[in-house]
Scaffold this motif. Structure first.
Motif, short mmCIF file in Angstrom:
data_model
loop_
_atom_site.label_atom_id
_atom_site.label_comp_id
_atom_site.label_asym_id
_atom_site.label_seq_id
_atom_site.Cartn_x
_atom_site.Cartn_y
_atom_site.Cartn_z
N LEU A 66 0.85 -1.18 0.00
CA LEU A 66 0.00 0.00 0.00
C LEU A 66 0.89 1.23 0.00
N THR A 68 0.46 4.23 0.64
CA THR A 68 0.30 5.13 1.78
C THR A 68 1.19 4.70 2.95
N SER A 122 -2.33 10.42 9.44
CA SER A 122 -3.76 10.42 9.15
C SER A 122 -4.07 9.74 7.82
N ALA A 123 -3.16 9.85 6.84
CA ALA A 123 -3.37 9.10 5.60
C ALA A 123 -3.37 7.60 5.88
N ALA A 126 -6.56 6.46 7.58
CA ALA A 126 -7.67 6.28 6.63
C ALA A 126 -7.60 4.90 5.99
N ILE A 127 -6.37 4.47 5.63
CA ILE A 127 -6.20 3.17 4.97
C ILE A 127 -6.41 2.03 5.98
N TYR A 129 -8.29 2.12 8.60
CA TYR A 129 -9.73 2.05 8.83
C TYR A 129 -10.41 1.24 7.74
N LEU A 130 -9.99 1.50 6.49
CA LEU A 130 -10.55 0.79 5.35
C LEU A 130 -10.20 -0.70 5.42
N ALA A 131 -8.97 -1.01 5.84
CA ALA A 131 -8.54 -2.41 5.94
C ALA A 131 -9.36 -3.14 7.00
N THR B 68 -14.14 8.84 5.44
CA THR B 68 -13.02 9.79 5.42
C THR B 68 -13.43 11.12 4.81
N ALA B 119 -4.79 16.78 8.68
CA ALA B 119 -5.25 15.41 8.88
C ALA B 119 -6.38 15.08 7.90
N SER B 122 -4.97 14.99 4.18
CA SER B 122 -4.11 13.87 3.80
C SER B 122 -4.84 12.54 3.88
N ALA B 123 -5.78 12.41 4.84
CA ALA B 123 -6.59 11.19 4.89
C ALA B 123 -7.42 11.07 3.62
N SER B 124 -8.02 12.20 3.19
CA SER B 124 -8.83 12.17 1.96
C SER B 124 -7.96 11.92 0.74
N ALA B 126 -5.34 10.07 0.62
CA ALA B 126 -5.06 8.64 0.58
C ALA B 126 -6.23 7.88 -0.06
N ILE B 127 -7.46 8.30 0.28
CA ILE B 127 -8.65 7.63 -0.27
C ILE B 127 -8.85 7.99 -1.74
N ASN B 135 -5.98 -0.78 -5.76
CA ASN B 135 -4.84 -1.51 -5.24
C ASN B 135 -5.05 -2.99 -5.52
N TRP B 140 -8.77 -3.89 -3.97
CA TRP B 140 -9.60 -2.69 -3.94
C TRP B 140 -9.50 -2.07 -5.32
#
Lengths: 182, 182
Positions: A66, A68, A122-123, A126-127, A129-131, B68, B119, B122-124, B126-127, B135, B140
């Motif tokens: 990943l 990220t 934080s990036a 987010a990943i 959380y998705l995992a 996110t 935060a 950068s979280a957004s 990543a999404i 991925n 995904w």
């Protein structure tokens, strides 16, 4: 008042204001260094191979599957290297608490590194959380059912990074206070 | 030295140092307010319905399908509200450039809000990256093939947020400089 000041020695009045802040700055910098280094190592060594193979695939999850997480490792490595090399400057501020220019350089670099650590943490959050949860609307399924230890390891490594982010924010504020009190 | 200060007038020595910084602070704060508000609105109104339906599903993508992006909208809304309400304090600093306590309050809040914006952005990011590229290792898949306008809208709304993050970092540093020069 002046007699009292002399009896305490000439360096003492400065100690209460800026030297105490400098000592705290030094201690927090060491803690943040340990946090970022620990996070980078914990994430960077994440590697889980499942104990079964099919004819074609060996199920394996590494952090750099990943992008990220790769960014997370780079960000935390850069931050820990910076924090390590900023320690001598922090010691210099304890000894010479009136210095201003070196403090300004440090507060600028601290702000940049703090932003880098927050962005990485934080990036990755987010990943992670998705995992864990997946997302049904986008058909991104949770991978934590299969790669349990991978998920635990990546989640755990976020803790050190978020801790370091909070400490770096404190360092920026401490430098601001030290500059104000000078 | 004091006579020189008097000949320039009581307000003048402060103008070159701190009042200029305060004006810049005010302008940057307005720009950051516009950026965060724009980002929050752009992301918050993202809603794409595909022009075909099956018997069971209507294909629709909204920002709150992904938690996110909900966080992104909340973070940017909070930041824009904070920046709006900090404008009077910024004007107060232009008029009364010697004030210290209100500057310290502002630099602490700025640091927190800056961390929140970084935060969220950068979280957004990543999404959004995942939505574009997908991925293969985690299965995904990219959703941008189907939800093209959704992806463009969410990607675009990151720009304002990252811009605001940079401006907020500058605001923290400017406050530090203003405190040092006081």
């Amino acid at each position: 008042m002046e007699a009292g000041g002399v009896s305490k020695g000439p360096g003492k009045p400065g100690f209460g204001a800026n030297q105490g802040v400098s000592v705290l700055d030094f201690v927090l910098r060491i803690v943040a260094f340990v946090c970022t280094l620990g996070s980078a190592i914990a994430m960077g060594t994440t590697n889980e191979t499942l104990p079964f193979v099919t004819q074609f695939i060996r199920f394996r999850a590494r952090f750099n599957d990943l992008p990220t997480f790769t960014f997370f490792v780079v960000a935390n490595s850069v931050a820990s290297a910076y924090l390590f090399f900023s320690l001598p400057l922090s010691i210099f501020h304890i000894i010479k608490s009136g210095s201003q220019n070196s403090r300004i350089v440090l507060v600028i670099l601290d702000t940049l590194v703090q932003a880098l650590v927050i962005a990485g943490a934080s990036a990755s959050a987010a990943i992670v959380y998705l995992a864990h949860k997946g997302n049904t609307r986008t058909n991104w399924f949770s991978i934590c059912q299969q790669f349990n230890s991978f998920c635990e390891r990546t989640s755990g490594s976020l803790i050190g990074s978020f801790g370091a982010a909070v400490i770096l924010m404190l360092l920026v504020l401490l430098s601001g206070i030290a500059l104000a009190r000078r």
